[in-house]
Scaffold this motif. Structure first.
Motif, mmCIF file in Angstrom:
data_model
loop_
_atom_site.group_PDB
_atom_site.id
_atom_site.type_symbol
_atom_site.label_atom_id
_atom_site.label_comp_id
_atom_site.label_asym_id
_atom_site.label_seq_id
_atom_site.Cartn_x
_atom_site.Cartn_y
_atom_site.Cartn_z
ATOM 1 N N LYS A 51 19.224 -5.731 49.000
ATOM 2 C CA LYS A 51 19.243 -6.255 50.036
ATOM 3 C C LYS A 51 18.198 -7.342 49.704
ATOM 4 O O LYS A 51 18.336 -8.000 50.921
ATOM 5 C CB LYS A 51 18.749 -5.061 50.762
ATOM 6 C CG LYS A 51 19.622 -4.148 51.325
ATOM 7 C CD LYS A 51 20.630 -5.150 52.370
ATOM 8 C CE LYS A 51 21.497 -3.743 53.176
ATOM 9 N NZ LYS A 51 21.810 -4.434 54.411
ATOM 10 N N TYR A 104 18.102 -1.431 47.153
ATOM 11 C CA TYR A 104 16.917 -2.257 47.408
ATOM 12 C C TYR A 104 17.217 -3.665 46.708
ATOM 13 O O TYR A 104 17.315 -4.291 47.230
ATOM 14 C CB TYR A 104 15.948 -1.230 46.476
ATOM 15 C CG TYR A 104 14.475 -2.540 47.121
ATOM 16 C CD1 TYR A 104 14.473 -2.353 47.799
ATOM 17 C CD2 TYR A 104 13.743 -2.180 45.473
ATOM 18 C CE1 TYR A 104 12.816 -2.789 48.390
ATOM 19 C CE2 TYR A 104 11.967 -2.508 45.765
ATOM 20 C CZ TYR A 104 11.570 -2.764 47.327
ATOM 21 O OH TYR A 104 10.270 -2.885 47.265
ATOM 22 N N GLU A 105 17.939 -3.852 45.671
ATOM 23 C CA GLU A 105 17.992 -4.991 45.029
ATOM 24 C C GLU A 105 19.172 -5.831 46.056
ATOM 25 O O GLU A 105 18.901 -6.945 45.379
ATOM 26 C CB GLU A 105 17.706 -5.007 43.367
ATOM 27 C CG GLU A 105 17.946 -6.697 43.074
ATOM 28 C CD GLU A 105 18.047 -6.426 41.202
ATOM 29 O OE1 GLU A 105 17.989 -7.624 40.463
ATOM 30 O OE2 GLU A 105 18.557 -5.546 40.895
ATOM 31 N N PHE A 156 19.184 4.404 44.727
ATOM 32 C CA PHE A 156 18.081 3.880 45.231
ATOM 33 C C PHE A 156 17.546 1.605 45.330
ATOM 34 O O PHE A 156 18.071 1.196 45.773
ATOM 35 C CB PHE A 156 16.596 4.177 45.776
ATOM 36 C CG PHE A 156 15.656 3.589 45.978
ATOM 37 C CD1 PHE A 156 15.661 3.155 47.816
ATOM 38 C CD2 PHE A 156 14.701 2.869 45.825
ATOM 39 C CE1 PHE A 156 14.232 2.516 48.212
ATOM 40 C CE2 PHE A 156 13.462 2.519 45.922
ATOM 41 C CZ PHE A 156 13.894 2.046 47.677
ATOM 42 N N TYR A 157 17.293 2.183 43.615
ATOM 43 C CA TYR A 157 17.628 0.727 43.389
ATOM 44 C C TYR A 157 18.453 -0.685 43.390
ATOM 45 O O TYR A 157 18.521 -1.303 43.486
ATOM 46 C CB TYR A 157 16.384 0.445 42.186
ATOM 47 C CG TYR A 157 14.832 0.861 41.920
ATOM 48 C CD1 TYR A 157 13.968 -0.698 42.205
ATOM 49 C CD2 TYR A 157 13.725 2.167 41.886
ATOM 50 C CE1 TYR A 157 13.097 -0.283 42.129
ATOM 51 C CE2 TYR A 157 13.258 2.397 41.999
ATOM 52 C CZ TYR A 157 12.204 1.284 41.697
ATOM 53 O OH TYR A 157 10.786 0.831 41.676
ATOM 54 N N PHE A 208 6.857 0.391 44.652
ATOM 55 C CA PHE A 208 8.568 -0.568 44.762
ATOM 56 C C PHE A 208 8.272 -1.874 45.418
ATOM 57 O O PHE A 208 8.624 -2.662 45.221
ATOM 58 C CB PHE A 208 8.661 0.812 46.265
ATOM 59 C CG PHE A 208 9.274 1.994 45.627
ATOM 60 C CD1 PHE A 208 10.046 2.230 44.687
ATOM 61 C CD2 PHE A 208 9.386 2.746 47.233
ATOM 62 C CE1 PHE A 208 11.000 2.988 44.134
ATOM 63 C CE2 PHE A 208 10.337 4.600 46.764
ATOM 64 C CZ PHE A 208 10.731 4.388 45.410
ATOM 65 N N PHE A 219 9.630 -4.679 43.439
ATOM 66 C CA PHE A 219 9.809 -6.001 44.664
ATOM 67 C C PHE A 219 9.521 -7.563 44.131
ATOM 68 O O PHE A 219 10.036 -8.155 43.721
ATOM 69 C CB PHE A 219 8.754 -5.991 45.766
ATOM 70 C CG PHE A 219 8.966 -7.291 47.249
ATOM 71 C CD1 PHE A 219 9.998 -7.799 47.352
ATOM 72 C CD2 PHE A 219 7.980 -8.389 47.194
ATOM 73 C CE1 PHE A 219 10.434 -8.120 47.945
ATOM 74 C CE2 PHE A 219 8.429 -9.320 47.711
ATOM 75 C CZ PHE A 219 9.624 -9.553 48.160
#
Length: 358
Positions: free
Chosen positions: A53, A50-51, A46-47, A308, A312
């Motif tokens: 994107k 996430y990063e 996921f990370y 999360f 960010f």
């Protein structure tokens, strides 16, 4: 708020109904280990997405968008690619230490991972010195990095590992002092106790200015501790290729990659625990109706949401600020953050002694 410990209690009672005690404990430990590994892997995937994107958004790009809808399966494709890559065996290295290093890094992050309070009643390791244990086990990771640089028999990896060792040892002081500042406010080193102390108001509000200063310093030091930009000197591509893991290939390189992203989650999770109540909902004294509504949100959602959001902010650091030089990085810690942290700790003790906190 619902206590999720009924899940573990039900599982324990079910196993004990047809197993002896020693076998029950063994099976429970195996289930916890498998669960940890599964969550560990899923969070890392996921990370990575996430990063990518977030980085794309900062740079006006799209990011992963080919494999799966919105590129959701790109991280899984990369994982399978990493698993089938060949591990290249090198000559003129210390084979034992070279092989041990990535496992030390993974073990350190896994042990720290287990201390985090995931929800009300969902905590793997819970004892009265939980924060002390967390700081101790998180320090093991630097040993793996130093061994990786030394055993590779490569001047670039050695420079990268020495940089990382100097950086991590230096910034651990600021992280430790920030944690101690909040432990003083909580009055306990138990993770469960720290969360319970924030049931009326989170420490970031309860602790006045010292809590805010401790939070800012913790976020800066936590970014440096995880070797992320603008403190990514140990992995400076333009100078050291890939730093301490230049000679690693296949899944051994993947272990370092996984640990970097999970350390990002651990730093964010500990910040959520110490400053924003962990899994505790936002409660405002006197606002009973608001507090009651907040209690309907599951505790796991509270914890993951806070982690999360804080992640960010750390990712935002990386894609905003240019990389520091090594002398600037160490000057920031020893000349500024450490003295401010020491003064801030004394200030927090005064506030607690005089009972000026909320």
């Amino acid at each position: 708020m619902q206590d999720l410990s009924f899940i573990t209690t039900w599982l324990d009672n079910s196993l004990r109904s047809f197993m002896p005690g020693w076998l029950t404990v063994t099976v429970e430990c195996l289930l916890i280990g498998v669960g940890l590994l599964l969550v560990y892997a899923l969070l890392a995937l996921f990370y990575i997405y996430y990063e990518r994107k977030l980085c794309a958004a900062f740079q006006c790009r799209l990011g992963p968008n080919r494999v799966g809808p919105w590129g959701l399966l790109q991280s899984f494709a990369d994982m399978f690619k990493m698993l089938i890559k060949e591990i290249i065996h090198l000559n003129h290295i210390d084979r034992f230490l070279f092989g041990l290093a990535p496992y030390l890094v993974i073990i350190a992050s896994m042990l720290a991972f287990a201390v985090l309070p995931w929800g009300n009643g969902l905590q793997i390791i819970n004892f009265n010195i939980g924060i002390f244990f967390l700081i101790a086990v998180s320090s093991i990771g630097v040993l793996g990095i130093l061994l990786a640089g030394w055993s590779s028999n490569n001047k670039f990896t050695l420079i990268g590992s020495l940089r990382s060792g100097a950086q991590m040892v230096s910034y651990e002081l600021s992280i430790g002092l920030s944690v101690i500042t909040m432990v003083c406010l909580a009055g306990t080193m138990s993770v469960e106790g720290i969360v319970a102390e924030q049931q009326d108001l989170w420490f970031i509000f309860k602790g006045h200015i010292p809590a805010l200063i401790a939070f800012v310093i913790y976020m800066i030091a936590g970014t440096a501790e995880t070797n992320r930009g603008p403190f990514d000197l140990p992995e400076a591509e333009s100078e050291l290729t890939a730093g301490y893991h230049t000679e690693y290939s296949g899944m051994h390189f993947g272990f370092f990659y996984l640990a970097e992203y999970l350390n990002l989650f651990i730093v964010s999770g500990v910040a959520a625990l110490l400053f924003f109540g962990g899994w505790m909902p936002l409660h405002i004294p006197g606002w009973d109706a608001f507090n009651h509504i907040m209690d309907y949100i599951p505790s796991v959602i509270w914890f993951l949401g806070k982690a999360f959001v804080l992640s960010f902010v750390i990712i935002w650091f990386k894609w905003t600020f240019p990389r520091l030089r090594i002398d600037q990085l160490l000057s920031l810690e020893w000349k500024y953050l450490l003295p401010i942290n020491l003064v801030n700790l004394v200030l927090m003790v005064l506030i607690i002694t005089l009972n000026w906190h909320f």
